[in-house]
Design a protein around this motif. Sequence first.
Motif, short mmCIF file in Angstrom:
data_model
loop_
_atom_site.label_atom_id
_atom_site.label_comp_id
_atom_site.label_asym_id
_atom_site.label_seq_id
_atom_site.Cartn_x
_atom_site.Cartn_y
_atom_site.Cartn_z
N MET A 74 48.32 8.29 70.80
CA MET A 74 48.11 9.66 70.32
C MET A 74 48.86 9.89 69.01
N THR A 75 50.11 9.46 68.98
CA THR A 75 50.90 9.63 67.76
C THR A 75 50.34 8.77 66.63
N GLU A 76 49.92 7.57 66.95
CA GLU A 76 49.37 6.68 65.93
C GLU A 76 48.08 7.25 65.32
N HIS A 77 47.22 7.79 66.17
CA HIS A 77 45.98 8.39 65.65
C HIS A 77 46.29 9.60 64.78
N THR A 78 47.24 10.42 65.22
CA THR A 78 47.66 11.57 64.41
C THR A 78 48.21 11.11 63.07
N ALA A 79 48.97 10.01 63.07
CA ALA A 79 49.53 9.48 61.83
C ALA A 79 48.44 9.02 60.87
N ARG A 80 47.40 8.39 61.39
CA ARG A 80 46.32 7.90 60.53
C ARG A 80 45.57 9.05 59.87
N VAL A 81 45.34 10.10 60.63
CA VAL A 81 44.63 11.25 60.06
C VAL A 81 45.52 11.98 59.05
N THR A 82 46.81 12.11 59.36
CA THR A 82 47.75 12.75 58.44
C THR A 82 47.84 11.96 57.13
N ALA A 83 47.78 10.64 57.22
CA ALA A 83 47.81 9.82 56.01
C ALA A 83 46.61 10.10 55.12
N ALA A 84 45.44 10.36 55.73
CA ALA A 84 44.25 10.70 54.94
C ALA A 84 44.44 12.04 54.24
N LEU A 85 45.05 13.01 54.93
CA LEU A 85 45.35 14.29 54.29
C LEU A 85 46.27 14.08 53.09
N GLU A 86 47.29 13.27 53.29
CA GLU A 86 48.25 13.01 52.20
C GLU A 86 47.57 12.39 50.99
N ARG A 87 46.65 11.47 51.22
CA ARG A 87 45.96 10.83 50.09
C ARG A 87 45.25 11.86 49.23
N CYS A 88 44.61 12.80 49.86
CA CYS A 88 43.90 13.83 49.09
C CYS A 88 44.87 14.77 48.39
N ILE A 89 45.94 15.15 49.07
CA ILE A 89 46.93 16.06 48.47
C ILE A 89 47.60 15.39 47.27
N ARG A 90 47.87 14.10 47.36
CA ARG A 90 48.48 13.40 46.22
C ARG A 90 47.59 13.44 44.98
N LYS A 91 46.28 13.43 45.19
CA LYS A 91 45.37 13.47 44.04
C LYS A 91 45.32 14.85 43.40
N HIS A 92 45.54 15.90 44.21
CA HIS A 92 45.43 17.28 43.72
C HIS A 92 46.60 18.09 44.29
N PRO A 93 47.84 17.77 43.92
CA PRO A 93 48.99 18.38 44.59
C PRO A 93 49.11 19.89 44.40
N ASP A 94 48.56 20.43 43.30
CA ASP A 94 48.68 21.87 43.07
C ASP A 94 47.74 22.67 43.96
#
Length: 347
Positions: free
Chosen positions: A291-311
Amino acid sequence: MSVTEPASPPPDALPVTLKPSSAHLLRVVGTPPGRVVGFLTRFVWAFLTWLSPESRDALARFFGNLAYSLGIRRRVALENLAMAMPEKSDAERRDIARGAYINMTRVVLESLPSGDRLPKDWAEQGLEGEEAWRALKARVDTGKGALLVTAHFGNWELLGEMLIRRGVPMDGLVRPLKGALNTRIAENRVRMGAGLIYPRGAIQEIIEAVKRGESPLMLLDQALPAKSAAFVPFFGKLASTTPAMAVAAARTKAPVFVVMAVRNGRGGARFRMEVEGPILPPTPGECADPMTEHTARVTAALERCIRKHPDQWMWLHRRWKVQPPSEAALPAGTTPPPPASDAPPAG
């Protein structure tokens, strides 16, 4: 990769006429505003609807800059950015923070008017993640639901409308909030055809929605109390995160997709969707805490997008305010994120 969505059926031809149920809205937003407040705010909504998109954006920029200049939660935003993006200069982080304030005011002003809140050419902005989108659309077109995850990013309110108009039956997982502003936003959610899922009993409601062929959409970027959270890496630091998505995925076997409404073009009033997925859970025996691992994988995808458009992300939220228990560690099978200085530069 960017593609333009096929025009069948034309998005503007899809009806958005569902009348909100007062009883259901009361369950979601709590106590609606009083008669006097409700009377006054109707004039504000009418004024915002009357304004052109350009005028609303100018108003958003004014109030966003004002809030930043007044220092409202500015220290929180800058501390978050210093932790998450130490490779940025102070000036760059201040610019990102100011942009986050402007984005927040844009979200509010864009979300309040009734009627067609999306730009007329919104479907022409295309989307990124063609393969992921096709996988999602293929599933919903056969009457099967998926699990959708997003963040307080871009305009998460208009994202739901974009999904519905692209043919994805959607239910939003919402928390009960009070006041005229939140009542109006909840009414608009129902009016555009979205279902609303209340937090109490949410897992069962999500399961039932998926069985009906609907796709629940949940936000996965806010802190939870430690006893209810999974702690997963986010910008190089463990962040308390709801495991509800992973639990629902395990029970429904539905695929998980990250969907984001990214501001696109001058003025910030145009959007494209970015889609990533399906983001798969770990295979049996791959890690100790799936459960934690799956949550981590999805959170990593969110981070990738936020890094591209941090504002475009809500840095004003104390995302890392909840500390993990002393025994918490990175989820088994998870590769620790690289130091921020090694991360790809934000766009």
